[in-house]
Design an enzyme around this catalytic site. Structure first.
Site, short mmCIF file in Angstrom:
data_model
loop_
_atom_site.label_atom_id
_atom_site.label_comp_id
_atom_site.label_asym_id
_atom_site.label_seq_id
_atom_site.Cartn_x
_atom_site.Cartn_y
_atom_site.Cartn_z
N LEU A 279 1.80 10.61 4.43
CA LEU A 279 1.97 9.73 3.28
C LEU A 279 2.22 10.60 2.07
O LEU A 279 1.58 11.64 1.90
CB LEU A 279 0.70 8.87 3.04
N ASP A 280 3.17 10.20 1.23
CA ASP A 280 3.40 10.95 -0.01
C ASP A 280 2.10 11.02 -0.81
O ASP A 280 1.24 10.13 -0.72
CB ASP A 280 4.48 10.28 -0.84
N ARG A 281 1.99 12.04 -1.63
CA ARG A 281 0.76 12.22 -2.41
C ARG A 281 0.43 11.00 -3.26
O ARG A 281 -0.74 10.63 -3.40
CB ARG A 281 0.91 13.46 -3.31
N THR A 283 1.26 7.90 -2.61
CA THR A 283 1.14 6.69 -1.79
C THR A 283 -0.29 6.57 -1.26
O THR A 283 -0.89 7.55 -0.84
CB THR A 283 2.12 6.73 -0.61
#
Length: 551
Positions: A279-281, A283
């Protein structure tokens, strides 16, 4: 004269003994010259080999590529030319060329004045963090933020192929621009730089294959949200958590202790976990880990076979269409370093299905089902559709032009786009959004007034002298700082024992404004993950509720 059979045999034996003696004397005389020839020839071969490594191994370490033969020569720093070991193993008759006569052999050293490079150490497979890593520092909570106390950290690397034959000065000036060269000169005087575990005395030293570099730095991590990581499920195979926004999954860039991996290890004693997806930071939502490599491989195989269903929820600009929308636009990575993508016909095929859940007159809550797994896929597709995520710091930026990338219309080159994005976040002191720091930027993108370049040489002389006083502290506990030494102190208590203040650290002299907790949240949330035999949900975030209103 006729000789009997026994007499002839005796004469032959004596001749053979004399021949062996003569050969042994000859070998004893030639041994030194042959060894010298081997060393000289090998050095010449290595001089020819260095450009080949530079071109053929642009990015990877070459520390583990030494041929496995002739270990005694490797240990003494004699570098072997490509193919040398294979020729030796191909014929046992060549063994005397490298091995002296039987008996105890003296260890060879490199030629006079030649720097000896030890053989590389075996590397551990995989990445695992243990208690000694967790004990490097501690964190505290303040103003809704989780903050890591500054700590000393060793960056370690083997010499890369493209560095071979270049000086440390050249490598620092071309590839490590986070600090000016005057800083590295001061770091040498303070004993912060090591080559093969020996202090570096001169930056003009030329690097060789298998050189091992260690750079001790004073490390500062950006703050993240103080919101806890909630455990959603745990069994013998997996751990599933609800990841808050702003916390990276694993160590990267400036983040190490403020990561999900470190927080789970320190607070929940959950160690040696294998992330099953990323997961993106920024998100939030469902994040799954495997407890073993076997489980990790099984789940990744399901991902490759498209057996996993993923569902996200986000809040976007404007009134999203009421009917279901499918976007199949290909996505191209503009920059891996900055982490920016856009729709482009040259990109990889993608598909995302969107369905509006609600609209409050200004923004819409949309359910997203990505059928492929490209970087920033949901965010890029929403930008293309003209409904970027409401507070997306990248894809809802004015740097994309008046239309903000709608329909793929971007009235600038990729270079201009990256420059404008970086300039915007530099002005906001929010380069962490792009997973960047000042040192990651090329000279054309770096602000000439960056604080890291403001250190005058004469000032660094004084700082280096102060830093040298801390050598004993660093050597005693560079990775295991005592908790009492890390406790907050008054401003007056800035002596050399204080591990939170370092004389050479430019970051220590800066005063950065803390972000607001709400500024660390992006309105994109992983709501559900489903696969063969499992399904995990995360609660709907506050900003996705029907009655939520913008500030």
């Amino acid at each position: 004269m006729w000789l009997g059979g026994r007499g002839l045999l005796r004469i032959l034996e004596e001749c053979f003994s004399l021949t062996c003696l003569s050969s042994a004397r000859t070998w004893g005389g030639l041994r030194g010259s042959m060894a010298e020839t081997l060393s000289t020839g090998t050095e010449a071969a290595c001089e020819l080999r260095a450009p080949t490594q530079q071109n053929g191994d642009a990015d990877g370490d070459v520390g583990d590529e030494r041929p496995p033969v002739w270990p005694e020569l490797s240990a003494q720093g004699v570098e072997l030319a490509p193919g040398f070991g294979k020729q030796a193993t191909g014929s046992e008759e060549q063994a005397p060329a490298a091995a002296p006569v039987p008996g105890k052999r003296k260890k060879r050293r490199g030629a006079t004045g030649e720097r000896v490079v030890p053989p590389p150490k075996k590397r551990r497979s995989g990445v695992s963090f243990a208690d000694e890593h967790f004990a490097e520092t501690s964190y505290y909570f303040e103003g809704g933020l989780r903050k890591v106390r500054p700590y000393y950290f060793d960056f370690r690397t083997y010499c890369k192929g493209r560095w071979v034959g270049h000086s440390l000065l050249h490598v620092f000036s071309t590839e490590f621009r986070a600090q000016p060269l005057t800083y590295y000169e001061a770091a040498v005087r303070a004993g912060r730089l090591h080559l093969n575990e020996e202090p570096v005395r001169d930056l003009s030293i030329v690097l060789k294959d298998n050189d091992f570099l260690r750079n001790t730095v004073h490390r500062h991590e950006p703050p993240v949200t103080a919101e806890p990581i909630r455990l959603l499920a745990e069994n013998e195979d997996m751990v599933v958590v609800d990841k808050p926004s702003s916390i990276p999954v694993h160590p990267c860039g400036r983040f190490r202790h403020n990561t999900v991996i470190f927080i789970l290890g320190k607070e929940h004693q959950l160690k040696e976990l294998h992330p099953l997806h990323r997961l993106d930071r920024l998100t939030s939502g469902v994040l799954m880990f495997a407890k073993t490599a076997a489980v990790s491989e099984r789940i990744h195989e399901q991902v490759r076979d498209r057996q996993l269903e993923k569902e996200y929820v986000c809040r976007v600009e404007g009134e999203f269409p009421a009917k279901e929308v499918t976007c199949k636009e290909p996505i191209l990575v503009v920059s891996y370093k900055v982490g920016v993508c856009r729709v482009d016909t040259r990109g990889k095929p993608c598909e995302t299905v969107f369905q509006r859940l609600s609209y409050n007159g200004h923004s819409s809550v949309v359910r997203c089902r990505p059928l492929t797994g490209r970087t920033h896929q949901i965010r890029v597709h929403l930008q293309f559709l003209g409904h970027p995520i409401l507070n997306d710091p990248i894809y809802n930026s004015v740097a994309w032009g008046p239309s903000r990338g709608q329909g793929g219309h971007i009235p600038k080159t990729d270079e201009e786009l990256l420059r404008d994005l970086v300039a915007e976040h530099q002005a906001k002191q929010s380069l962490d959004v792009l997973d960047l720091c000042e040192g990651d930027l090329s000279p054309g993108l770096t602000d000439s007034t960056a604080p890291s370049s403001e250190l005058a040489k004469d000032h660094l002389e004084d700082l280096a002298a102060s830093a040298q006083k801390m050598d004993g502290v660093l050597e005693a506990a560079p990775q295991n700082l005592d908790a009492t030494a890390l406790a907050p102190r008054n401003a007056a208590e800035t002596d050399v024992v204080n591990q939170e203040i370092d004389p050479l650290c430019a970051e220590c002299r800066l005063v950065r404004q803390d972000p607001l907790p709400q500024d660390l949240v992006m309105f994109l949330h992983a709501l559900r993950y489903k696969g063969p035999g499992f399904e995990y949900f995360s609660p709907m975030p506050t900003w996705a509720q029907d009655d939520w209103q913008e500030d």
